[in-house]
Structure formats: structure tokens, C-alpha cells
Design a protein around this motif. Structure first.
Motif, mmCIF file in Angstrom:
data_model
loop_
_atom_site.group_PDB
_atom_site.id
_atom_site.type_symbol
_atom_site.label_atom_id
_atom_site.label_comp_id
_atom_site.label_asym_id
_atom_site.label_seq_id
_atom_site.Cartn_x
_atom_site.Cartn_y
_atom_site.Cartn_z
ATOM 1 N N ASP A 4 -7.041 81.775 11.846
ATOM 2 C CA ASP A 4 -7.168 81.760 13.181
ATOM 3 C C ASP A 4 -6.365 80.577 13.756
ATOM 4 O O ASP A 4 -5.442 80.720 14.623
ATOM 5 C CB ASP A 4 -8.592 81.872 13.613
ATOM 6 N N ASP A 5 -6.726 79.596 13.188
ATOM 7 C CA ASP A 5 -6.004 78.004 13.399
ATOM 8 C C ASP A 5 -4.495 78.159 13.362
ATOM 9 O O ASP A 5 -3.719 77.663 14.067
ATOM 10 C CB ASP A 5 -6.366 77.120 12.702
ATOM 11 N N LEU A 6 -4.007 78.796 12.325
ATOM 12 C CA LEU A 6 -2.594 79.020 12.120
ATOM 13 C C LEU A 6 -1.823 79.750 13.220
ATOM 14 O O LEU A 6 -0.613 79.679 13.305
ATOM 15 C CB LEU A 6 -2.520 79.441 10.886
ATOM 16 N N ASP A 7 -2.578 80.728 13.860
ATOM 17 C CA ASP A 7 -2.192 81.502 14.999
ATOM 18 C C ASP A 7 -1.596 81.017 16.236
ATOM 19 O O ASP A 7 -1.009 81.325 16.948
ATOM 20 C CB ASP A 7 -3.106 82.748 15.260
ATOM 21 N N ASN A 8 -2.374 79.907 16.358
ATOM 22 C CA ASN A 8 -2.284 78.937 17.353
ATOM 23 C C ASN A 8 -2.090 77.464 17.061
ATOM 24 O O ASN A 8 -3.377 76.807 17.556
ATOM 25 C CB ASN A 8 -3.039 79.117 18.745
ATOM 26 N N ALA A 40 0.026 73.281 24.106
ATOM 27 C CA ALA A 40 -0.519 74.505 23.852
ATOM 28 C C ALA A 40 -1.453 75.193 24.792
ATOM 29 O O ALA A 40 -1.879 74.097 25.642
ATOM 30 C CB ALA A 40 -1.413 73.997 22.626
ATOM 31 N N VAL A 41 -1.367 76.143 24.981
ATOM 32 C CA VAL A 41 -2.342 77.006 25.852
ATOM 33 C C VAL A 41 -3.241 77.948 24.934
ATOM 34 O O VAL A 41 -2.773 78.367 23.745
ATOM 35 C CB VAL A 41 -1.652 77.700 26.871
ATOM 36 N N PRO A 42 -4.539 78.255 25.353
ATOM 37 C CA PRO A 42 -5.393 79.033 24.562
ATOM 38 C C PRO A 42 -4.826 80.512 24.132
ATOM 39 O O PRO A 42 -4.965 81.209 23.182
ATOM 40 C CB PRO A 42 -6.675 79.184 25.409
#
Length: 226
Positions: A4-8, A40-42
Motif C-alpha cells: 500500500d505504501d508503494l502505491d503512493n 503528495a495527496v491522499p
């Protein structure tokens, strides 16, 4: 959680590993410009209109990775071709070569000189403070280097893999890649990196040493023209 961290990855880094230097306005987060030109944005529904002037200086360009807002007041997102996001799942074979040494603030001038030649767009005066950096010296000159940039509690981005043009072909990049990748894996940290598909030489080197493509990841810029 690591995936999940790698997606954003920029957002994940600014929420965790680098929360102490994050600059925030509304839902948007960014690095101070002396560290990196990243915002960055969510998610895609994020509204950054009210944060735009607070976070982006006039005539400044910032970059987003993985997630970008659909609309930004008074400007346009520039969409680049997606980057290859690559990960490594197992230790790499060690590569013999000259000693590898940690790079500290006392090496900053050498690091900035090398990145100005090889990696000029995203390396800033305080980028070295975002993670650990290592290098190989040859004849008093910084011949090659590697470092950590983005990351979270379970992931770390390998970045600034640079070899001076006079030292190409000596296996320094492969030696540094194996050294840092193996250190991260031994600490149960997921190594990852980003590379342009157009940079075929680098992408093929990463594949040869043992990295695999995880996904193509979106890459955008926003410029504050006023």
C-alpha cells in the motif's frame, strides 16, 4: 502495508519516515524545497486549491508520484510517461570491488558535483538528509554513489545510483546495489526504486541484478506560473 505504501510512496514517506520535515496544508503534504521537489495527496479526489499558494512557490515545479488530484486551480497537471516501479524480494549476489564508505555532510560537495553530472533534476542540497548514502572513491574522486530517499516503516527507496562517466563499466553500481539492497532485506525492509522506461540501460541493470517490475506508476508535475 508495504505494498500500500508503494502505491503512493511520497505520501507514505511524508506520513511516516519523514513526518518530521513534512510541510502540510489541508490534505496535501510536501518536502521543503531544499530536500526534494515532491508533493503528495491522499488520492485523486483530493482538493488542493486552498493549499496551492501555501505549498508551491511562484515559478516552482513540484512532482507527484502514484496519486495526483484531478483538478488544480489555475494550472494544469503535466503527465509524464509512467515510471517503472521495481522491487527486490531476495538478497543479491555480492559484487567484489573497492571499499564502500558512508557518505556524510563532509562529502556533500562531492555528492552534489556527481549528481549534477549524472542525476541533476531531483537532488537538492539537503537530499542526503533523507536517508543513508554510500560511495566508492577512486583517486580522491567520488566515483560512484547510492542512497535512500522515500520510504516508510517497512519500505525504502533506493535512489541516486550514480557512476561518474570516467568510471563506467567497472561494476561499481552493481556493487553498491547489492550492498544496500542486502542491508535493507536483512532488516526486513522492502527495497524499491523508480526508473524511466526510456532509461533502458539502467532498467536492464536493475533487472540483471535481481529487481523485478512491480507496476507502472503515474508521474506528474505541477508548475506555479504566477
Amino acid at each position: 502495508m508495504a505494498m500500500d505504501d508503494l502505491d503512493n510512496p511520497i505520501h507514505a514517506a511524508l506520513r511516516t519516515l519523514h513526518h518530521g520535515i513534512a510541510v502540510q496544508s489541508g490534505v496535501a503534504l510536501r518536502y521543503p524545497s531544499a530536500y526534494a521537489p515532491f508533493l503528495a495527496v491522499p488520492d485523486e479526489t483530493s482538493d488542493i486549491d486552498d493549499a496551492f499558494d501555501a505549498l508551491i512557490a511562484p515559478v516552482e515545479t513540484v512532482y507527484l508520484l502514484g496519486k495526483a488530484p484531478r483538478h488544480v486551480r489555475g494550472t494544469k497537471l503535466h503527465e509524464y510517461p509512467p515510471l517503472a516501479q521495481m522491487v527486490c524480494d531476495a538478497p543479491l549476489p555480492a559484487v567484489d570491488g573497492p571499499p564502500i564508505m558512508p557518505l556524510g555532510i563532509e562529502h556533500r560537495d562531492d555528492v552534489l558535483a556527481l549528481t549534477a553530472i549524472v542525476y541533476p533534476h531531483y537532488f537538492r542540497p539537503r537530499t542526503m538528509e533523507m536517508g543513508r548514502y554510500y560511495g566508492i572513491y577512486e583517486g580522491g574522486q567520488l566515483a560512484a554513489m547510492i542512497g535512500e530517499r522515500l520510504g516508510s516503516t517497512t519500505t525504502r527507496e533506493i535512489s541516486a545510483v550514480c557512476t561518474h562517466p570516467d568510471c563506467n563499466g567497472r561494476g561499481y553500481a552493481r556493487r553498491l546495489m547489492a550492498f544496500l539492497t542486502n542491508d535493507l532485506i536483512a532488516s526486513n525492509i522492502q527495497p524499491f526504486l523508480h526508473v524511466s522506461h526510456e532509461n533502458e540501460r539502467a532498467k536492464e541493470m536493475y533487472e540483471r541484478v535481481g529487481f523485478r517490475l512491480r507496476r507502472d506508476i503515474g508521474f506528474w508535475s505541477i508548475r506555479h506560473d504566477s
